[in-house]
Design a protein around this motif. Structure first.
Motif, PDB file in Angstrom:
ATOM      1  N   SER A   1       0.840  -1.215   0.000  1.00  0.00           N
ATOM      2  CA  SER A   1       0.000   0.000   0.000  1.00  0.00           C
ATOM      3  C   SER A   1       0.865   1.251   0.000  1.00  0.00           C
ATOM      4  O   SER A   1       2.051   1.196   0.295  1.00  0.00           O
ATOM      5  N   ALA A   2       0.195   2.363  -0.312  1.00  0.00           N
ATOM      6  CA  ALA A   2       0.886   3.660  -0.321  1.00  0.00           C
ATOM      7  C   ALA A   2       0.074   4.644   0.513  1.00  0.00           C
ATOM      8  O   ALA A   2      -1.154   4.611   0.513  1.00  0.00           O
ATOM      9  N   VAL A   3       0.746   5.530   1.237  1.00  0.00           N
ATOM     10  CA  VAL A   3       0.084   6.561   2.060  1.00  0.00           C
ATOM     11  C   VAL A   3       0.494   7.932   1.551  1.00  0.00           C
ATOM     12  O   VAL A   3       1.691   8.207   1.373  1.00  0.00           O
ATOM     13  N   SER A   4      -0.561   8.794   1.352  1.00  0.00           N
ATOM     14  CA  SER A   4      -0.291  10.139   0.825  1.00  0.00           C
ATOM     15  C   SER A   4       0.202  11.060   1.913  1.00  0.00           C
ATOM     16  O   SER A   4       0.215  10.723   3.098  1.00  0.00           O
ATOM     17  N   ASN A   5       0.617  12.232   1.462  1.00  0.00           N
ATOM     18  CA  ASN A   5       0.875  13.308   2.423  1.00  0.00           C
ATOM     19  C   ASN A   5      -0.434  13.693   3.122  1.00  0.00           C
ATOM     20  O   ASN A   5      -1.538  13.482   2.606  1.00  0.00           O
ATOM     21  N   SER A   6      -0.339  14.299   4.291  1.00  0.00           N
ATOM     22  CA  SER A   6      -1.554  14.737   4.996  1.00  0.00           C
ATOM     23  C   SER A   6      -2.114  16.018   4.354  1.00  0.00           C
ATOM     24  O   SER A   6      -1.361  16.817   3.784  1.00  0.00           O
ATOM     25  N   PHE A   7      -3.421  16.171   4.485  1.00  0.00           N
ATOM     26  CA  PHE A   7      -4.082  17.381   3.956  1.00  0.00           C
ATOM     27  C   PHE A   7      -5.285  17.691   4.867  1.00  0.00           C
ATOM     28  O   PHE A   7      -5.742  16.864   5.650  1.00  0.00           O
ATOM     29  N   THR A   8      -5.782  18.922   4.733  1.00  0.00           N
ATOM     30  CA  THR A   8      -6.864  19.414   5.623  1.00  0.00           C
ATOM     31  C   THR A   8      -8.136  19.664   4.813  1.00  0.00           C
ATOM     32  O   THR A   8      -8.096  20.281   3.744  1.00  0.00           O
ATOM     33  N   ILE A   9      -9.276  19.203   5.368  1.00  0.00           N
ATOM     34  CA  ILE A   9     -10.612  19.484   4.814  1.00  0.00           C
ATOM     35  C   ILE A   9     -11.304  20.512   5.729  1.00  0.00           C
ATOM     36  O   ILE A   9     -11.418  20.299   6.949  1.00  0.00           O
ATOM     37  N   SER A  10     -11.766  21.622   5.149  1.00  0.00           N
ATOM     38  CA  SER A  10     -12.502  22.668   5.894  1.00  0.00           C
ATOM     39  C   SER A  10     -13.984  22.594   5.539  1.00  0.00           C
ATOM     40  O   SER A  10     -14.381  21.983   4.541  1.00  0.00           O
ATOM     41  N   ALA A  11     -14.806  23.218   6.415  1.00  0.00           N
ATOM     42  CA  ALA A  11     -16.249  23.269   6.142  1.00  0.00           C
ATOM     43  C   ALA A  11     -16.485  23.975   4.821  1.00  0.00           C
ATOM     44  O   ALA A  11     -15.724  24.861   4.406  1.00  0.00           O
ATOM     45  N   ALA A  12     -17.597  23.595   4.178  1.00  0.00           N
ATOM     46  CA  ALA A  12     -17.987  24.251   2.928  1.00  0.00           C
ATOM     47  C   ALA A  12     -18.623  25.606   3.254  1.00  0.00           C
ATOM     48  O   ALA A  12     -18.631  26.059   4.397  1.00  0.00           O
ATOM     49  N   THR A  13     -19.201  26.235   2.242  1.00  0.00           N
ATOM     50  CA  THR A  13     -19.828  27.552   2.451  1.00  0.00           C
ATOM     51  C   THR A  13     -21.126  27.404   3.245  1.00  0.00           C
ATOM     52  O   THR A  13     -21.748  26.339   3.282  1.00  0.00           O
ATOM     53  N   ALA A  14     -21.533  28.509   3.916  1.00  0.00           N
ATOM     54  CA  ALA A  14     -22.764  28.512   4.719  1.00  0.00           C
ATOM     55  C   ALA A  14     -23.950  28.113   3.860  1.00  0.00           C
ATOM     56  O   ALA A  14     -24.153  28.660   2.767  1.00  0.00           O
ATOM     57  N   TYR A  15     -24.753  27.189   4.410  1.00  0.00           N
ATOM     58  CA  TYR A  15     -25.876  26.672   3.636  1.00  0.00           C
ATOM     59  C   TYR A  15     -27.158  26.619   4.473  1.00  0.00           C
ATOM     60  O   TYR A  15     -28.253  26.846   3.982  1.00  0.00           O
ATOM     61  N   GLN A  16     -27.005  26.325   5.755  1.00  0.00           N
ATOM     62  CA  GLN A  16     -28.183  26.104   6.585  1.00  0.00           C
ATOM     63  C   GLN A  16     -27.858  26.450   8.042  1.00  0.00           C
ATOM     64  O   GLN A  16     -26.713  26.682   8.405  1.00  0.00           O
ATOM     65  N   LEU A  17     -28.910  26.481   8.844  1.00  0.00           N
ATOM     66  CA  LEU A  17     -28.770  26.646  10.295  1.00  0.00           C
ATOM     67  C   LEU A  17     -29.105  25.325  10.972  1.00  0.00           C
ATOM     68  O   LEU A  17     -29.896  24.521  10.449  1.00  0.00           O
ATOM     69  N   GLY A  18     -28.552  25.124  12.147  1.00  0.00           N
ATOM     70  CA  GLY A  18     -28.860  23.932  12.922  1.00  0.00           C
ATOM     71  C   GLY A  18     -28.742  24.221  14.399  1.00  0.00           C
ATOM     72  O   GLY A  18     -27.880  25.004  14.832  1.00  0.00           O
TER      73      GLY A  18
ATOM     74  N   PHE B   1     -35.053  30.692  29.015  1.00  0.00           N
ATOM     75  CA  PHE B   1     -34.292  29.473  28.715  1.00  0.00           C
ATOM     76  C   PHE B   1     -33.359  29.767  27.548  1.00  0.00           C
ATOM     77  O   PHE B   1     -33.451  30.825  26.897  1.00  0.00           O
ATOM     78  N   GLY B   2     -32.433  28.831  27.287  1.00  0.00           N
ATOM     79  CA  GLY B   2     -31.420  29.064  26.263  1.00  0.00           C
ATOM     80  C   GLY B   2     -31.474  28.057  25.130  1.00  0.00           C
ATOM     81  O   GLY B   2     -32.075  26.987  25.237  1.00  0.00           O
ATOM     82  N   ALA B   3     -30.818  28.399  24.043  1.00  0.00           N
ATOM     83  CA  ALA B   3     -30.618  27.511  22.889  1.00  0.00           C
ATOM     84  C   ALA B   3     -29.479  28.101  22.071  1.00  0.00           C
ATOM     85  O   ALA B   3     -29.238  29.311  22.117  1.00  0.00           O
ATOM     86  N   SER B   4     -28.766  27.257  21.345  1.00  0.00           N
ATOM     87  CA  SER B   4     -27.669  27.726  20.483  1.00  0.00           C
ATOM     88  C   SER B   4     -27.924  27.257  19.064  1.00  0.00           C
ATOM     89  O   SER B   4     -28.383  26.126  18.824  1.00  0.00           O
ATOM     90  N   VAL B   5     -27.577  28.133  18.100  1.00  0.00           N
ATOM     91  CA  VAL B   5     -27.801  27.835  16.684  1.00  0.00           C
ATOM     92  C   VAL B   5     -26.485  28.039  15.922  1.00  0.00           C
ATOM     93  O   VAL B   5     -25.802  29.054  16.118  1.00  0.00           O
ATOM     94  N   GLN B   6     -26.154  27.071  15.069  1.00  0.00           N
ATOM     95  CA  GLN B   6     -24.938  27.151  14.241  1.00  0.00           C
ATOM     96  C   GLN B   6     -25.284  27.515  12.808  1.00  0.00           C
ATOM     97  O   GLN B   6     -26.352  27.164  12.304  1.00  0.00           O
ATOM     98  N   VAL B   7     -24.305  28.184  12.185  1.00  0.00           N
ATOM     99  CA  VAL B   7     -24.325  28.293  10.724  1.00  0.00           C
ATOM    100  C   VAL B   7     -23.588  27.055  10.197  1.00  0.00           C
ATOM    101  O   VAL B   7     -22.452  26.783  10.588  1.00  0.00           O
ATOM    102  N   GLN B   8     -24.220  26.274   9.344  1.00  0.00           N
ATOM    103  CA  GLN B   8     -23.660  25.009   8.877  1.00  0.00           C
ATOM    104  C   GLN B   8     -23.562  24.994   7.349  1.00  0.00           C
ATOM    105  O   GLN B   8     -24.282  25.732   6.662  1.00  0.00           O
ATOM    106  N   ASP B   9     -22.624  24.141   6.874  1.00  0.00           N
ATOM    107  CA  ASP B   9     -22.614  23.893   5.434  1.00  0.00           C
ATOM    108  C   ASP B   9     -23.666  22.843   5.137  1.00  0.00           C
ATOM    109  O   ASP B   9     -24.407  22.413   6.031  1.00  0.00           O
ATOM    110  N   ARG B  10     -23.777  22.449   3.905  1.00  0.00           N
ATOM    111  CA  ARG B  10     -24.824  21.516   3.545  1.00  0.00           C
ATOM    112  C   ARG B  10     -24.675  20.146   4.194  1.00  0.00           C
ATOM    113  O   ARG B  10     -25.603  19.345   4.189  1.00  0.00           O
TER     114      ARG B  10
END
Length: 466
Positions: free
Chosen positions: A43-60, A75-84
């Motif tokens: 087998s072969a192993v590649s160099n390491s690389f980074t995956i970042s979140a995509a563009t804003a698409y939805q809330l969660g 009372f409280g609640a938290s909402v994120q901006v999320q990619d798809r």
């Protein structure tokens, strides 16, 4: 740190010893290496690389609201901006809104600490922001807060005197926000107290006996009271008559006076729709709006009276008493007629003359009354001639007079001579005569007053003196 998870992304055949991967996809941000494998080959192993979140698409919702809260509690609640793919887009800066509250994201997250719901029920929260798909929370159940006030859940409506209000008024025990609290506390309207059932007190037997416009006030210890809408109670069917204006305590013969009679229901309310015929004495009037005003009632005879008002099908009414006094003096009347009598003796019974008004009522007067030359002052309106004497026999009538009053003449009566008392020559002998010739003389038997005693047969002797 932690375990390394390996998963296959794609598998393609090599061509001329080269495998070309053109559609590799990773949906979760992180740092990765690729490992290529093929049976029988190292087998072969590649160099390491980074995956970042995509563009804003939805809330969660990253922190859901609690499953249950009390009305008005924060009372409280938290909402994120999320990619798809549901990854947090920490670089996104957006204003996120829940209801009427907006918060700006920090590192892609908006934290809501003072959310409130005031109406009991089951709800979900919806988070919105521009250019992204909104998010809906898990359900949150809102329960009422502590009991704070009363409110009419069923308002009273207009009704009829003597009948229970329908539909039955109902009062809810509520928290500050108007939610019904499942309480069994006692609620009072007037003199009636009802224990609430599941926070609602129903009053099925509220009765008003007086017609008019009303409101109800509901109270309960420790709670703010409630006042109902206005409602109107109208009179029931006519049942009886009643004097709303009594006759005056006193009046004058021949002078009109007023009394007012109402048509009332059994509770004493005026039946304003009634036009019933109402009679007092010989006077009949139709009621107007349930009221008959008798403005020309008259009594001509002095005395103490009550009025009776009647109407077909209604209970009659009896007034308070009215005392009718005589009117102004108008006339004289012989109330004790002179009787036949004897000359020289007082008439018996003594003639009496009454001072009367135009209607024949005795007037309490002390005016002087005169018969011939005799004047007597009246006592309580009556002049009695107790020593009235006629000395001359004959047939008479007496005439009574008084200044300003109509005179009156008595019935005829006769005065007879008294007992014989003396002889009187009613015809004297002639002044001259002739010896031996007869002549005449007439002698009367008279009483002491000179009246001929016509009933006398006494023997009279004439002697001559020289």
């Amino acid at each position: 740190s932690g375990a390394v998870v390996t998963r296959d992304l794609d598998s393609v055949p090599a061509r001329r010893g080269v495998a070309l991967f053109t559609n590799l996809v990773l949906t979760t941000p992180g740092t990765y290496t690729l490992t290529a494998t093929s049976p029988g080959l190292a087998s072969a192993v590649s160099n390491s690389f980074t995956i970042s979140a995509a563009t804003a698409y939805q809330l969660g919702f990253s922190t859901e609201p609690p499953s249950s809260v009390t009305a008005g509690a924060s009372f409280g609640a938290s909402v994120q901006v999320q990619d798809r793919y549901g990854n947090l887009v920490s670089s996104a800066s957006k204003s996120i809104t829940i209801g009427s509250t907006s918060r700006t994201t920090v590192s892609g997250v908006a934290t809501f600490t003072n959310l409130q719901l005031t109406t009991a029920g089951v709800y979900t929260l919806t988070a919105t922001a521009s250019a992204v798909i909104s998010a809906v929370s898990t359900p949150v159940t809102v329960t009422p807060a502590l009991a704070a006030k009363l409110a009419f859940a069923v308002q009273p409506t207009s009704g009829t005197a003597g009948d229970a209000l329908s539909p039955a008024p109902a009062v809810a025990i509520q928290d500050t926000y108007g939610n019904v609290v499942a309480s069994t506390s006692g609620v009072t309207i007037g003199s009636t107290t009802v224990n609430a059932v599941a926070g609602v007190a129903t009053f099925p037997n509220l009765v008003y006996t007086t017609a008019g416009t009303f409101t109800l006030t509901a109270t309960s210890p420790g709670l703010t009271s409630a006042v109902s809408n206005q409602f109107t109670i109208t009179a029931a069917s006519g049942s009886k008559l009643a004097f709303s204006t009594q006759p005056p305590a006193s009046g004058t013969a021949g002078t009109p006076f007023t009394a007012v009679v109402q048509v009332q229901d059994s509770n004493g309310n005026v039946v304003t729709g009634s036009t019933a015929q109402i009679t007092i004495g010989s006077t009949t009037l139709n009621a107007v709006a349930g009221v008959a005003t008798f403005s020309n009632l008259v009594f001509n005879a002095a005395g103490v009276y009550t009025l009776t008002a009647t109407s077909t099908g209604l209970g009659s009414a009896v007034s308070t008493s009215i005392t009718i006094g005589a009117a102004a003096p108008s006339q004289l009347v012989f109330t004790t007629q002179p009787g036949s009598g004897t000359a020289g003796q007082a008439l018996s019974p003594a003639p009496a003359v009454t001072i009367e008004d135009a209607f024949g009522n005795i007037v309490n007067s002390t005016a002087p009354v005169t018969i011939d030359q005799t004047t007597v002052n009246a006592v309580a309106g009556v002049a009695t001639f107790s020593n009235y004497v006629l000395n001359t026999a004959g047939n008479y009538t007496l005439t009574a007079t008084s200044p300003g009053l109509l005179s009156d003449t008595s019935d005829p009566f006769t005065i007879s001579a008294g007992n014989g008392s003396k002889l009187v020559f009613s015809t004297q002998p002639p002044s001259t005569g002739t010896a031996g010739a007869t002549f005449s003389a007439v002698v009367q038997i008279q009483d002491a007053n000179g009246n001929v005693v016509t009933g006398s047969t006494a023997q009279v002797t004439i002697g001559a003196a020289s």
